[in-house]
Design a protein around this motif. Structure first.
Motif, PDB file in Angstrom:
ATOM      1  N   THR A  11     -12.999   2.674 -10.795  1.00 51.28           N
ATOM      2  CA  THR A  11     -13.997   3.751 -10.807  1.00 51.28           C
ATOM      3  C   THR A  11     -15.383   3.123 -10.656  1.00 51.28           C
ATOM      4  O   THR A  11     -15.713   2.177 -11.371  1.00 51.28           O
ATOM      5  CB  THR A  11     -13.918   4.561 -12.121  1.00 51.28           C
ATOM      6  N   LYS A  12     -16.159   3.648  -9.690  1.00 48.61           N
ATOM      7  CA  LYS A  12     -17.526   3.147  -9.481  1.00 48.61           C
ATOM      8  C   LYS A  12     -18.483   4.326  -9.409  1.00 48.61           C
ATOM      9  O   LYS A  12     -18.263   5.266  -8.651  1.00 48.61           O
ATOM     10  CB  LYS A  12     -17.594   2.330  -8.169  1.00 48.61           C
ATOM     11  N   GLU A  13     -19.508   4.269 -10.240  1.00 52.49           N
ATOM     12  CA  GLU A  13     -20.472   5.385 -10.279  1.00 52.49           C
ATOM     13  C   GLU A  13     -21.866   4.904  -9.899  1.00 52.49           C
ATOM     14  O   GLU A  13     -22.263   3.784 -10.226  1.00 52.49           O
ATOM     15  CB  GLU A  13     -20.518   5.982 -11.697  1.00 52.49           C
ATOM     16  N   LYS A  18     -19.844   9.887  -8.466  1.00 54.01           N
ATOM     17  CA  LYS A  18     -18.664   9.015  -8.527  1.00 54.01           C
ATOM     18  C   LYS A  18     -18.287   8.624  -7.098  1.00 54.01           C
ATOM     19  O   LYS A  18     -17.679   9.414  -6.364  1.00 54.01           O
ATOM     20  CB  LYS A  18     -17.493   9.766  -9.175  1.00 54.01           C
ATOM     21  N   TYR A  54     -20.580  -5.189  -5.853  1.00 47.96           N
ATOM     22  CA  TYR A  54     -20.724  -4.183  -6.918  1.00 47.96           C
ATOM     23  C   TYR A  54     -19.730  -4.520  -8.025  1.00 47.96           C
ATOM     24  O   TYR A  54     -18.691  -5.136  -7.767  1.00 47.96           O
ATOM     25  CB  TYR A  54     -20.380  -2.772  -6.416  1.00 47.96           C
ATOM     26  N   GLN A  55     -20.039  -4.063  -9.249  1.00 47.54           N
ATOM     27  CA  GLN A  55     -19.083  -4.179 -10.355  1.00 47.54           C
ATOM     28  C   GLN A  55     -18.589  -2.777 -10.699  1.00 47.54           C
ATOM     29  O   GLN A  55     -19.401  -1.848 -10.809  1.00 47.54           O
ATOM     30  CB  GLN A  55     -19.749  -4.801 -11.600  1.00 47.54           C
ATOM     31  N   GLU A  57     -17.084   0.290 -12.991  1.00 48.48           N
ATOM     32  CA  GLU A  57     -17.211   0.690 -14.409  1.00 48.48           C
ATOM     33  C   GLU A  57     -15.852   0.610 -15.107  1.00 48.48           C
ATOM     34  O   GLU A  57     -15.768   0.291 -16.281  1.00 48.48           O
ATOM     35  CB  GLU A  57     -17.748   2.130 -14.500  1.00 48.48           C
ATOM     36  N   LYS A  58     -14.789   0.922 -14.322  1.00 52.32           N
ATOM     37  CA  LYS A  58     -13.443   0.882 -14.917  1.00 52.32           C
ATOM     38  C   LYS A  58     -12.480   0.259 -13.917  1.00 52.32           C
ATOM     39  O   LYS A  58     -12.730   0.294 -12.716  1.00 52.32           O
ATOM     40  CB  LYS A  58     -12.950   2.319 -15.199  1.00 52.32           C
TER      41      LYS A  58
END
Length: 512
Positions: A11-13, A18, A54-55, A57-58
Motif C-alpha cells: 500500500t502506497k499513499e 491511495k 518510494y517506501q 506504508e504497508k
C-alpha cells in the motif's frame, strides 16, 4: 514454485490519495512478466517501490524468498535489480561510456580508470547486439540509442532482475522490434524482466505472464498465450474496448490550411530538413503526415505552428498568410497544437491544472478584467474540462501537472486545445505512451473534430493509427513528400515501403 520477486500487500499513499491499495505482485525466474494498466493505474509507483524510489506504508518485499528492505536505488542494485525509467536518467553532456559507468567507476590513486570499463561495456554491447558508440555524447544520439545505454547500465551492474518502464513509448517500429529481440535474449540468459506497458500487441509478443492493475488495485494475473487482447484490455479498463474505429464518410470541404513550398534549414547542419513541401488540409478531413522519425516531420510542424523560423515558403490559414505571425496570433486565428513533446511545448509542469488549462486563453475577457485574472472563472472552466475529458488527478484542478500520469497530462492538452473551437488541429503523436482506453478516447475526439467540419493535421509514427484514423496520408522521407495516399487503397506493408524511401508514388511530383 520459487519466485525471484514477491511484493505482498503493498500500500502506497500520497496524502489522502491511495496510489497502491493492497497490491500483490510475483515474478518467476527467467520470465518476462508484463505489468498492464491504464495511465495512472499505479504501475510506475509499484516499480518505484521495488526500486527504492518510494517506501510503501504497508506490505513486504521478498527477493529470492528472503524479506528485504529497499531504502534507495543503491539497495536495489545491490539486490541485482535494475530499472530503465520511462524518462531516461542520463547526463546529456556525458559520453555513452561515462553515462554507463556513472556511480560504478573504477578509481586508482584518485584517477578514473576507464580501460576495463570500456572493454566490459563493448563486450556486453556485442553480446546483446546493442551496437553503441562509447564515445558519442548522449545529447547527440537518438532516443532509441539512449535506451540501449540505459539497458547497458543495468547489464554493466550485473543486474539479474530488470524493470522496463514503458520502454517502447518513444521508439520507432524498427527500434521496438530490436528491443523485443534484446528482451528475449536477456531472458534466454536467465534474467527476469518486468515489462510495464499498455501496448497489448507487444505484451502478446514478448511476455509470458501479465498482471493487471486498475486504479491502484490488483485485478489479476493471466497467462499471455491463452488470453486474448480483448480480455486483457477489459481487465485493464473495466469495460469492453472497440479496437475498430467507426467513422462516417465525410466529404472534405474547402482548404483551411495550405502549406506552399516550405523549406526549413536544420539548426545543427546546413542541410534542409524540410525541402520544398506543399500540401492542403481541408475541412472535414484528417490528413496524416506519416514517416519514420527524423525525416523532417517535427521541423515541418515547428514551422507551421511558429516554433521554428522557416527559410522559404508560405503558410496560409483560412486565406490569411500567417508565415510571419507569432504563435499567439496563429492560435487566435484558429490553430490548435497538440505537441509531440508534452513536457517541453505542451505544459508548464510546475503550474497546476487550472493554470495550464488557460495558457492560450487567459487574456480573453472571460478570464481577465483589466489585466487581473478572474480566478473563479478559471477554476470553473478547469472543472468543466475535467468532467468533460475525464481528467484524473489527486487534487482535481489544483493538482500540479508534473505529478499527474502521462495520459492525464495529455488529456489536459487535448482538452485545452480542442475546447477552443479551432479551425485546424495540428496533432503530433497525440497517443504516444497512452493506454488503449485513452487512445480510443483521443481518436474519437479527433474524429469528432473532423465530423464537425474542422481540418485535422495528424503526425504519427504508429502505423496502426495512421491507417485507422486518417482520411488521406502524405508520406515524408528525407524532408520531402514522396507520396499522397488513400488509406483504403494501400496496405501497411506498402506504407512501410514509402516510409523507408524504397518506393515513391508517380504522382507525387504534383502538389500533394
Amino acid at each position: 514454485m520459487e519466485y525471484v520477486i514477491e511484493m505482498n500487500n503493498i500500500t502506497k499513499e500520497f496524502g489522502n490519495f491511495k496510489a497502491l491499495d493492497d497490491v500483490t505482485f510475483k515474478v518467476k525466474k527467467g520470465e518476462v512478466h508484463a505489468l498492464l494498466g491504464e495511465n495512472g493505474a499505479g504501475k510506475s509507483t509499484l516499480m518505484s517501490v521495488l526500486f527504492g524510489l518510494y517506501q510503501a506504508e504497508k506490505g513486504e518485499i521478498k527477493i529470492n524468498g528472503e524479506a528485504v528492505k529497499i531504502n534507495n536505488p543503491n539497495d536495489a542494485n545491490a539486490l541485482s535489480i535494475g530499472m530503465v525509467h520511462q524518462h531516461f536518467k542520463l547526463v546529456h553532456n556525458f559520453t555513452v561510456l561515462e553515462s554507463i559507468v556513472l556511480g560504478k567507476e573504477t578509481i586508482k590513486r584518485g584517477f578514473l580508470k576507464m580501460d576495463d570499463a570500456r572493454k566490459k561495456v563493448m563486450d556486453l554491447s556485442n553480446r546483446y547486439n546493442l551496437r553503441i558508440d562509447p564515445d558519442a555524447y548522449i545529447s547527440d544520439i537518438t532516443v532509441g540509442m539512449q535506451q540501449r545505454v540505459e539497458i547497458l547500465k543495468m547489464l554493466y551492474r550485473d543486474n539479474d532482475m530488470l524493470i522496463f518502464d514503458e520502454p517502447t513509448a518513444v521508439l520507432t517500429p524498427q527500434e521496438i522490434e530490436e528491443l523485443m529481440k534484446i528482451m528475449k535474449h536477456l531472458v534466454d540468459e536467465g534474467k527476469s524482466i518486468i515489462f510495464i506497458s499498455h501496448k497489448l500487441n507487444e505484451i502478446k509478443e514478448v511476455a509470458n505472464r501479465c498482471s493487471v492493475l486498475r486504479k491502484g488495485k490488483y485485478i489479476g494475473t493471466v497467462d499471455v498465450e491463452t488470453t486474448s487482447k480483448e480480455e486483457m484490455s477489459e481487465m485493464m479498463v473495466g469495460r469492453k474496448i472497440n479496437f475498430h474505429l467507426d467513422k462516417i464518410e465525410v466529404k472534405p470541404g474547402e482548404t483551411v490550411l495550405e502549406v506552399k513550398n516550405l523549406t526549413i534549414r536544420s539548426k545543427l547542419s546546413k542541410k534542409d530538413v524540410v525541402n520544398n513541401v506543399s500540401f492542403k488540409a481541408r475541412k472535414g478531413e484528417i490528413l496524416c503526415v506519416a514517416g519514420i522519425d527524423g525525416n523532417g516531420q517535427s521541423e515541418l510542424v515547428y514551422g507551421i505552428t511558429g516554433l521554428m523560423p522557416i527559410n522559404n515558403g508560405q503558410i496560409i490559414l483560412n486565406g490569411e498568410d500567417i508565415t510571419k505571425k507569432s504563435i499567439r496570433k496563429r492560435s487566435v486565428a484558429g490553430m490548435s497544437h497538440i505537441p509531440e513533446d508534452r513536457h517541453k511545448h505542451g505544459l508548464v509542469l510546475d503550474y497546476n491544472l487550472q493554470q495550464n488549462a488557460v495558457l492560450q486563453t487567459y487574456f480573453e475577457p472571460r478570464f481577465q478584467n483589466h489585466g487581473f485574472i478572474k480566478f473563479g472563472a478559471v477554476r470553473q472552466y478547469a472543472q468543466k474540462l475535467i468532467g468533460q475529458y475525464d481528467i484524473r488527478s489527486g487534487q482535481g484542478e489544483d493538482s500540479i501537472v508534473r505529478d499527474m500520469s502521462g495520459g492525464n497530462q495529455q488529456k489536459v492538452i487535448i482538452a485545452r486545445e480542442l475546447d477552443r473551437n479551432p479551425e485546424v488541429v495540428v496533432a503530433v503523436q497525440p497517443t504516444r505512451g497512452l493506454d488503449v482506453g485513452a487512445t480510443e478516447y483521443i481518436h474519437k475526439q479527433l474524429i469528432a473534430q473532423r465530423d464537425a467540419g474542422k481540418a485535422v493535421l495528424l503526425v504519427s509514427l504508429e502505423l496502426d493509427e495512421v491507417m485507422d484514423v486518417s482520411d488521406r496520408i502524405v508520406v515524408m522521407y528525407e524532408g520531402e513528400i514522396v507520396a499522397d495516399l488513400n488509406p483504403k487503397e494501400i496496405t501497411v506493408q506498402e506504407l512501410g515501403l514509402y516510409m523507408a524511401g524504397s518506393k515513391r508514388s508517380v504522382n507525387n511530383e504534383k502538389e500533394a
